[in-house]
Design an enzyme around this catalytic site. Sequence first.
Site, PDB file in Angstrom:
ATOM      1  N   LYS A   1      14.287 -13.153 -12.917  1.00 28.85           N
ATOM      2  CA  LYS A   1      13.270 -12.656 -13.787  1.00 28.85           C
ATOM      3  C   LYS A   1      13.730 -11.573 -14.560  1.00 28.85           C
ATOM      4  O   LYS A   1      14.004 -10.531 -14.051  1.00 28.85           O
ATOM      5  CB  LYS A   1      11.860 -12.615 -13.108  1.00 28.85           C
ATOM      6  CG  LYS A   1      11.143 -13.918 -12.683  1.00 28.85           C
ATOM      7  CD  LYS A   1      10.573 -14.644 -13.881  1.00 28.85           C
ATOM      8  CE  LYS A   1      10.069 -15.785 -13.249  1.00 28.85           C
ATOM      9  NZ  LYS A   1       9.301 -16.591 -14.423  1.00 28.85           N
TER      10      LYS A   1
ATOM     11  N   GLU B   1       0.070 -13.172  -1.711  1.00 28.62           N
ATOM     12  CA  GLU B   1       0.178 -12.859  -3.191  1.00 28.62           C
ATOM     13  C   GLU B   1       1.247 -13.543  -4.049  1.00 28.62           C
ATOM     14  O   GLU B   1       0.845 -14.192  -4.990  1.00 28.62           O
ATOM     15  CB  GLU B   1      -0.238 -11.558  -3.532  1.00 28.62           C
ATOM     16  CG  GLU B   1      -1.662 -10.895  -2.964  1.00 28.62           C
ATOM     17  CD  GLU B   1      -1.605  -9.405  -3.105  1.00 28.62           C
ATOM     18  OE1 GLU B   1      -2.581  -8.643  -2.687  1.00 28.62           O
ATOM     19  OE2 GLU B   1      -0.559  -8.884  -3.715  1.00 28.62           O
TER      20      GLU B   1
ATOM     21  N   SER C   1       0.613  -1.310  -0.138  1.00 30.97           N
ATOM     22  CA  SER C   1       0.107  -0.019  -0.042  1.00 30.97           C
ATOM     23  C   SER C   1       0.823   1.085   0.102  1.00 30.97           C
ATOM     24  O   SER C   1       0.533   2.545  -0.565  1.00 30.97           O
ATOM     25  CB  SER C   1      -1.000   0.053   1.434  1.00 30.97           C
ATOM     26  OG  SER C   1      -0.129   0.028   2.351  1.00 30.97           O
TER      27      SER C   1
ATOM     28  N   LYS D   1     -14.684  -4.024  -2.707  1.00 24.91           N
ATOM     29  CA  LYS D   1     -15.925  -3.213  -2.045  1.00 24.91           C
ATOM     30  C   LYS D   1     -15.925  -3.382  -0.618  1.00 24.91           C
ATOM     31  O   LYS D   1     -15.666  -4.694  -0.224  1.00 24.91           O
ATOM     32  CB  LYS D   1     -17.141  -3.393  -2.814  1.00 24.91           C
ATOM     33  CG  LYS D   1     -17.151  -3.022  -4.372  1.00 24.91           C
ATOM     34  CD  LYS D   1     -18.402  -3.421  -5.059  1.00 24.91           C
ATOM     35  CE  LYS D   1     -18.531  -3.182  -6.340  1.00 24.91           C
ATOM     36  NZ  LYS D   1     -17.571  -4.386  -7.103  1.00 24.91           N
TER      37      LYS D   1
ATOM     38  N   LYS E   1       5.545  -6.997   4.046  1.00 25.56           N
ATOM     39  CA  LYS E   1       3.997  -7.204   4.077  1.00 25.56           C
ATOM     40  C   LYS E   1       3.604  -8.848   4.108  1.00 25.56           C
ATOM     41  O   LYS E   1       4.369  -9.443   3.416  1.00 25.56           O
ATOM     42  CB  LYS E   1       3.521  -6.656   3.033  1.00 25.56           C
ATOM     43  CG  LYS E   1       3.633  -5.008   3.062  1.00 25.56           C
ATOM     44  CD  LYS E   1       2.771  -4.518   4.107  1.00 25.56           C
ATOM     45  CE  LYS E   1       2.935  -3.023   3.883  1.00 25.56           C
ATOM     46  NZ  LYS E   1       1.909  -2.171   5.027  1.00 25.56           N
TER      47      LYS E   1
END
Length: 252
Positions: free
Chosen positions: A224, A187, A122, A151, A181
Amino acid sequence: MKFVKHDLGQRSGGEIVEVILKGDSANVRLMDSSNFQYFRSGRRHQYIGGHAKRSPVRLQIPRPGHWYVTVDLGGYKGKVNSSVRMLPGKLRPLVETPLSTIPTLLRDEPNVTYDVFISHASEDKDEVVKPLANALLAGGLSVWYDDFELKIGDSLRRNIDRGITSSRFGVVVLSKAFFKKGWTNYELDGLVTKALSGDQVLLPVWHKITKDEVVSYSAPLADKVARNTSTQTVEEIADEIVEVVQGIPVEV
């Protein structure tokens, strides 16, 4: 639930663990020490892997640490024997190769909902992520970005899982804040798993970090081909991603 534990000890990022199964299909999980403790106590945990129907299973360790592999039948009846061995991973030097020339990006993914999933901290929203997401949208891509998709009252984990599994590309904005985080690591584990299985293409964007810092966090990520906000603008990075994604035909 009964399970078999394989203690891999302290491992370097980038190494590959090969799990050989004999018997019924089984759940194979690769976990760091913290998540293994959560798993053992029946708590929510993060892992790389899943239900394996074929042997061997090869999973890549994403970052340095103490790692475990567990094998279980998910509570069902059956029998499975397992063994593990470590395979070396390879770290190639980072080169500024045009993304459109990389063969692994040329994929044809049917029945997808999003072109791009953006994983980020964030703290990087205002400077990088929001401008990047808006630029990708303006370029005609469908983008999973939390400010666009979530939402009030939504399940964070369920929506993130759906976004990851239904996206052809995973854009990861790597930064010092990202490395710290919990949700970004969750993720990233999902994105890396999909990339290793060939179901998704991982596109890292480095923001105010060095290659040494990325290698220290995850050797596979450092391996990568990436873009860096210190050498390119967000708009230039977005334009290149749009060019690559739009160059891939999608079946309807």
